[in-house]
Design a protein around this motif. Structure first.
Motif, short mmCIF file in Angstrom:
data_model
loop_
_atom_site.label_atom_id
_atom_site.label_comp_id
_atom_site.label_asym_id
_atom_site.label_seq_id
_atom_site.Cartn_x
_atom_site.Cartn_y
_atom_site.Cartn_z
N ASP A 39 -4.89 -1.46 -8.40
CA ASP A 39 -5.98 -2.31 -8.35
C ASP A 39 -5.89 -3.91 -8.71
OD1 ASP A 39 -7.22 -0.14 -8.05
OD2 ASP A 39 -7.44 0.67 -10.40
N ASP A 40 -4.29 -4.37 -8.54
CA ASP A 40 -4.57 -5.74 -9.02
C ASP A 40 -3.17 -6.15 -7.53
OD1 ASP A 40 -4.74 -5.43 -11.50
OD2 ASP A 40 -2.60 -4.56 -12.31
N ALA A 41 -3.80 -5.26 -6.73
CA ALA A 41 -3.22 -6.52 -5.13
C ALA A 41 -5.01 -6.90 -4.69
CB ALA A 41 -2.34 -5.16 -4.40
N ILE A 42 -4.15 -7.41 -3.49
CA ILE A 42 -5.94 -8.46 -2.90
C ILE A 42 -4.83 -8.40 -1.59
CG2 ILE A 42 -7.24 -8.78 -4.62
CD1 ILE A 42 -6.37 -11.60 -3.91
N VAL A 43 -5.47 -8.84 -0.39
CA VAL A 43 -4.88 -10.00 1.03
C VAL A 43 -6.36 -10.15 1.66
CG1 VAL A 43 -3.95 -7.23 1.50
CG2 VAL A 43 -6.60 -7.40 1.94
N ALA A 44 -5.54 -10.76 2.30
CA ALA A 44 -6.15 -12.26 2.69
C ALA A 44 -6.50 -11.56 4.38
CB ALA A 44 -6.21 -13.52 2.73
N LEU A 97 -6.72 -19.25 -1.47
CA LEU A 97 -7.81 -18.30 -1.61
C LEU A 97 -6.61 -17.09 -1.60
CD1 LEU A 97 -9.37 -18.00 2.15
CD2 LEU A 97 -10.67 -19.63 -0.42
N LEU A 98 -5.27 -16.61 -1.91
CA LEU A 98 -5.42 -15.37 -2.10
C LEU A 98 -5.19 -15.59 -4.22
CD1 LEU A 98 -2.52 -14.04 -0.12
CD2 LEU A 98 -4.64 -12.73 -0.68
N ASP A 100 -6.35 -17.72 -6.00
CA ASP A 100 -7.31 -18.25 -6.60
C ASP A 100 -8.93 -17.06 -7.34
OD1 ASP A 100 -10.06 -19.93 -7.46
OD2 ASP A 100 -10.98 -18.94 -6.30
N THR A 101 -8.42 -16.26 -5.90
CA THR A 101 -9.23 -14.33 -5.90
C THR A 101 -8.29 -13.83 -6.98
OG1 THR A 101 -9.67 -14.74 -3.78
CG2 THR A 101 -9.93 -12.43 -5.15
N LEU A 102 -7.07 -14.47 -7.24
CA LEU A 102 -6.33 -13.71 -7.89
C LEU A 102 -6.38 -13.76 -9.52
CD1 LEU A 102 -4.48 -10.57 -7.74
CD2 LEU A 102 -2.05 -12.27 -7.66
N LYS A 103 -6.62 -15.07 -9.55
CA LYS A 103 -6.76 -15.50 -10.89
C LYS A 103 -8.21 -15.46 -11.07
CE LYS A 103 -6.37 -20.18 -11.19
NZ LYS A 103 -6.45 -21.36 -10.56
#
Length: 302
Positions: A39-44, A97-98, A100-103
């Protein structure tokens, strides 16, 4: 002009193979390091939903105390990692983008813990000026300097006289070995223990060994080693519990690990130490470590 559309989304299991090609160690951590939560991981991704970058938060040691009624922890840390496909034409944009999204995601933790000071942190090498500049633009602050020290394993390794009751060797984590180690670890690090999840993850690697000094069955000092590559190994997670300090125990435990690495054919051992930890820095320099480079600890606080 061709415009490439880039967006971010939540991490999905299907992304793992692409992440493996971007950053192998991140791929390992997202699968098996339990401080990392999906839940604390994102991808571009690009317009074809192909993964071109990945970012994640993981729990630091202090984070496990955030719901405890402790008063000795001023800040609660999550570690931040971000990796973008090498040589991507929009490398900086993807990274922005990564981050900013994670912030924004991290800010939800501030809403959950409004009375706690929570911090998202990472480290930059002193040679990574572009990376540091981008983090400063993203409202990170340069919090402190962490020297990385190096020991030349091709030279002489000193011996130190220690109390007769102390024995030093590689620790076994079978039975109650982990409990025994973590209890000492917490005492040695001023009542904030390292992550047990991270240690289990490292112990799955063939090169990881934990050297401990024991007084009978009691762990009193320790250093963990693992291979980095190109003849270099880490000597990290060094601690001695308060009642056993100033008896050469830490020095001889470290020296024992250095002799082990030398026998393996390694040529260099490195460690990192917080810049304000003057006693530890003095100990390591006195043993023959030298400054290798510096890491800048970068903080973001929502």
């Amino acid at each position: 002009m061709i415009v490439i559309m880039i967006s971010t989304r939540e991490f999905q299991e299907k992304d793992l193979e692409s992440i493996k090609n971007i950053h192998f160690f991140m791929w390992l951590q997202l699968q098996w390091q339990k401080d990392f939560h999906k839940d604390d991981a994102i991808v571009a991704v690009d317009e074809d939903d192909s993964v071109i970058g990945v970012a994640a938060l993981s729990y630091g040691g202090t984070w496990y105390y955030i719901e405890s009624n402790v008063t000795h922890i001023p800040e609660y840390y999550m570690q931040f990692e971000c990796h973008v496909q090498e040589n991507h034409p929009d490398f900086e944009l993807v990274k922005h983008l990564l981050i900013d999204t994670l912030k924004k995601h991290f800010a939800t933790y501030k809403e959950k813990y409004p009375d706690k000071k929570i911090v998202m942190r990472c480290w930059c090498e002193d040679s990574s000026l572009e990376e540091m500049e981008q983090l400063l633009k993203e409202q990170f602050t340069a919090y402190s300097i962490t020297p990385v020290l190096s020991f030349d394993l091709t030279g002489e390794i000193p011996n130190y006289t220690i109390p007769e009751s102390i024995s030093i060797g590689i620790h076994s984590f079978e039975d109650d070995g982990m409990k025994q180690y973590m209890e000492a670890n917490e005492l040695g690090f001023d009542n904030v223990r390292d992550s047990e999840h991270e240690l289990w993850f490292r112990l799955n690697g063939d090169t990881t060994k934990v050297f401990v000094a024991k007084d009978g069955d009691k762990v009193v000092s320790s250093v963990t080693v693992w291979g980095i590559g190109d003849g270099r190994s880490a000597t990290e997670n060094i601690f001695t519990i308060p009642d056993y300090r100033h008896n050469n125990i830490a020095r001889e435990t470290i020296a024992t690990s250095l002799r082990y690495l030398k026998e393996l054919g390694e040529t260099q051992a490195t460690l990192s130490v917080v810049g304000e930890n003057i006693p530890a820095i003095s100990l390591y320099l006195g043993m023959g470590y030298h400054v290798f480079y510096n890491l800048f600890e970068m903080h973001y606080t929502p």
